[in-house]
Design an enzyme around this catalytic site. Sequence first.
Site, PDB file in Angstrom:
ATOM      1  CG  ASP A 303      29.229  -6.010  24.631  1.00 19.65           C
ATOM      2  OD1 ASP A 303      29.826  -5.589  23.628  1.00 19.65           O
ATOM      3  OD2 ASP A 303      28.078  -5.644  24.936  1.00 19.65           O
ATOM      4  CG  ASP A 416      26.361  -4.481  18.690  1.00 17.22           C
ATOM      5  OD1 ASP A 416      25.204  -4.188  18.325  1.00 17.22           O
ATOM      6  OD2 ASP A 416      26.902  -3.998  19.692  1.00 17.22           O
ATOM      7  CD  GLU A 419      22.600  -0.531  13.708  1.00 20.27           C
ATOM      8  OE1 GLU A 419      22.026  -1.224  14.561  1.00 20.27           O
ATOM      9  OE2 GLU A 419      23.826  -0.304  13.721  1.00 20.27           O
ATOM     10  CD  GLU A 421      26.378   3.004  16.092  1.00 18.90           C
ATOM     11  OE1 GLU A 421      26.453   3.901  16.935  1.00 18.90           O
ATOM     12  OE2 GLU A 421      25.579   2.057  16.158  1.00 18.90           O
ATOM     13  CG  ASP A 484      21.791   0.398  22.390  1.00 19.39           C
ATOM     14  OD1 ASP A 484      21.845  -0.831  22.555  1.00 19.39           O
ATOM     15  OD2 ASP A 484      22.688   1.050  21.829  1.00 19.39           O
ATOM     16  CG  HIS A 543      22.482  -6.919  26.995  1.00 21.61           C
ATOM     17  ND1 HIS A 543      23.734  -7.409  27.260  1.00 21.61           N
ATOM     18  CD2 HIS A 543      22.655  -5.867  26.154  1.00 21.61           C
ATOM     19  CE1 HIS A 543      24.639  -6.702  26.591  1.00 21.61           C
ATOM     20  NE2 HIS A 543      24.001  -5.751  25.919  1.00 21.61           N
TER      21      HIS A 543
END
Length: 806
Positions: A303, A416, A419, A421, A484, A543
């Site tokens: 990460d 990651d 979208e 975010e 998440d 995860h």
Amino acid sequence: MKKYIIPFLFLLITQNSFTQNSNRIFKNINQTENGLEINVDDGKYVIKFYSDKIVETSFIPKGEEFLKTSHAVVLEPKKVEIVPVISKTESIFSTDGISVHINHKPFQITYQFKGEVVTSEKQGYFKSKHIPLEMVKGNIVADKTEKIEFNLTSDEVLFGGGARALGMNRRGYRLPLYNRAQYGYETHAELMNFTIPLVISSKKYMIHFDNAPIGYLDLDSKKDNSLTYETISGRKTYQVIVGDSWQDLIENYTNLTGKQPLPPRWTLGNFSSRFGYHSQQETEATIAKFQEEKIPVDAIILDLYWFGKTVQGTMGNLEVDKDSFPDMKGMISRLKDKGVKTVLITEPFILSNSKKWKEAAEQKVLATDSIGNPAKYDFYFGNTGIVNIYKKEGKDWFWNIYKEIIDLGAKGLWGDLGEPEVLPSWVNFDDKKADEIHNIYGQDWAKLIFDGYQKEYTNERPFILMRAGSSGSQRFGMIPWSGDVNRTWGGLQSQPEIALQMGMQGLGYMHSDLGGFAGANLDDNLYVRWLQYGVFQPIFRPHAQEDVASEPVFRSDFAKKYAKKAIELRYKMLPYNYNLAFENNKKGTPLMRPIFFEEDDANLMTNSTTYLWGKDFLITPILKDSVTSKEIYFPKSANWFNFYFNEEKIEGGQTKTVKVEEKAIPTYVRGGSFILMSELVQTTDHYKADQLELHYYLDKKENSERTYYNDDGLTANAYEKGNYEILEFEAEFEKRYLEIDFEAEFGKNWNPSEKEIKLIIHNIKYNPKKIKVDGKRVRISSKENTLTIPLKWNPNKELKIKISLK
């Protein structure tokens, strides 16, 4: 090319009791080479046949240009024979499958398949006042929106719309089409990372709204039997897709929007992953612990600590933090020598205080504000800009960073927050506004990586883990996950539904953070049940936030014991699972399949608690704590054998209460099936496709056949290059004998080798009087209802095993 021009007629007829937009006036129809043009008073319809099961309709209002570019469609229309039937009141244009019926007055378009009505436009295209949903009030902003409305029958169950936690039947909701993460969700989430403008009906048709900008899908929220697509702008284009079966329907949709490339075999192994590993020492020590405990593992995911010591303020550095990872290249190489691949996270956000900001701003690779400066705004991670992947300079800059990561030895890339975010609507991407590309940013980001691999790493299959996308994302090798999710039983309960729904929408690798992601809940029962479900889920990747360990090696002895059993089974199932991946690549068939794929019953349409893993496994996850028994429906198409307890056989077509064991979730195998498994390995690098177990579940005296695909597990387009083998196993019953035949076919560049196979026949409750292998008699007795026959097989030749029946 035939042309038919139908003059405008003032005739009244009755049509179904549904009426089209009453103000729309029909003028004429022209038949084109592959479709139709229908002129009406306020614009033009262009109808195009892609096949006899896919038809596209676009409306171009007067004064507007047709927007030709699709974010989703890759299929080239093929020549379809169209038979017209013209009358004064109606024009019908039929193919061998789908037909388009145009009622002249009142104007209406209806679609039929094999003589049955599929769907029809209600108002068709119209504009009206935008009524925002509270949850996206600040995100979807418009005075008016453009809409396309359809009729529904009262009994239709509706699926689709992307990843949501709503129950299988999504009818009754008005759903935003605005990709946005939902942190810590459980059993109900109306908006998540993947919003897809696709509706699937229990009547076996789909409507795909082929438009990227943000909007809504209204699945009969007003209870007036209406389906409405709503958008702020863009194309007024949709495709109606039909199928003879559920598998056929999904194959047709993935023909239209693209097939998922076959991933590397290691993708189906176990991942070590958490948020996150802070250092090189911690990373290597974690893998050492897996190997010490002899728990198989194939990859470790780093990460955001690989480029910075803190969560906030470091995003966009996108280069190794050498204090924490002083020898990243050496570490990745050492892990590779142990059979463990390294995956690194990236995000599209470049913080204004990051190491890359100055370079990104100077090279003009960032999205801009209204006067052409890099667009900057605040979000959780800091003050940021976002990479403009719609600009050549932005693509090249980002891809060069990925090349540096790949050159470090990384075998996987994690995208990651795609979208994105946070993406304010005022941000510009050259000639595109943020709201026009918001839902496809993640998809186009995956495309950037996929295209880079195809150009510069042509023999390598990419691993692209992504949290957001749209229709067609699967063709770029995207491996999606469900975001998440809360680390609770409620979080687990929504996961089968999300994966099943996304598989039907083309994204067959949707999976969850096994064990749950959000929160500090330490619940070993939950963890074990989630990992047991994970065996029969596309990707096996525990995860979580690091306050409670996600890796089994750091859990209690109880959790470790049962997690290890689950992971070992996952590895033994590699031949079966890899064949599912191949089927998905060739036909779009999901790995996880709703139970109604097996038995098309209205009562099963809302069932996500039992599902099929491939064709031959019936899986019922345990989604609540302290469950000692479970009521399961067994499809009537087969009898079903308990995978773990060899003596139990359940006749299909009944609901039965079964005992739930601690060591496993209820798992049943179809009678008559062949299940190919392998010896246990600690990493797929050691996988031996020539040392196998073949389990045959003897049931009714019915012939059955299964094929299994194999290649080297790494080379891109191995099938197309002729580097593969397909193993075929067939059971035939003749008089008093069961004959099992082994055959194989090979690609032109495949070099077959001898195989050692243990043939294990289940449900054989007697000692056969005679067993012959290639005509030679062998003497073996059955034990505990199974007969095990060790075999050596040269796949260049057919092998026959003949067993006398009782």
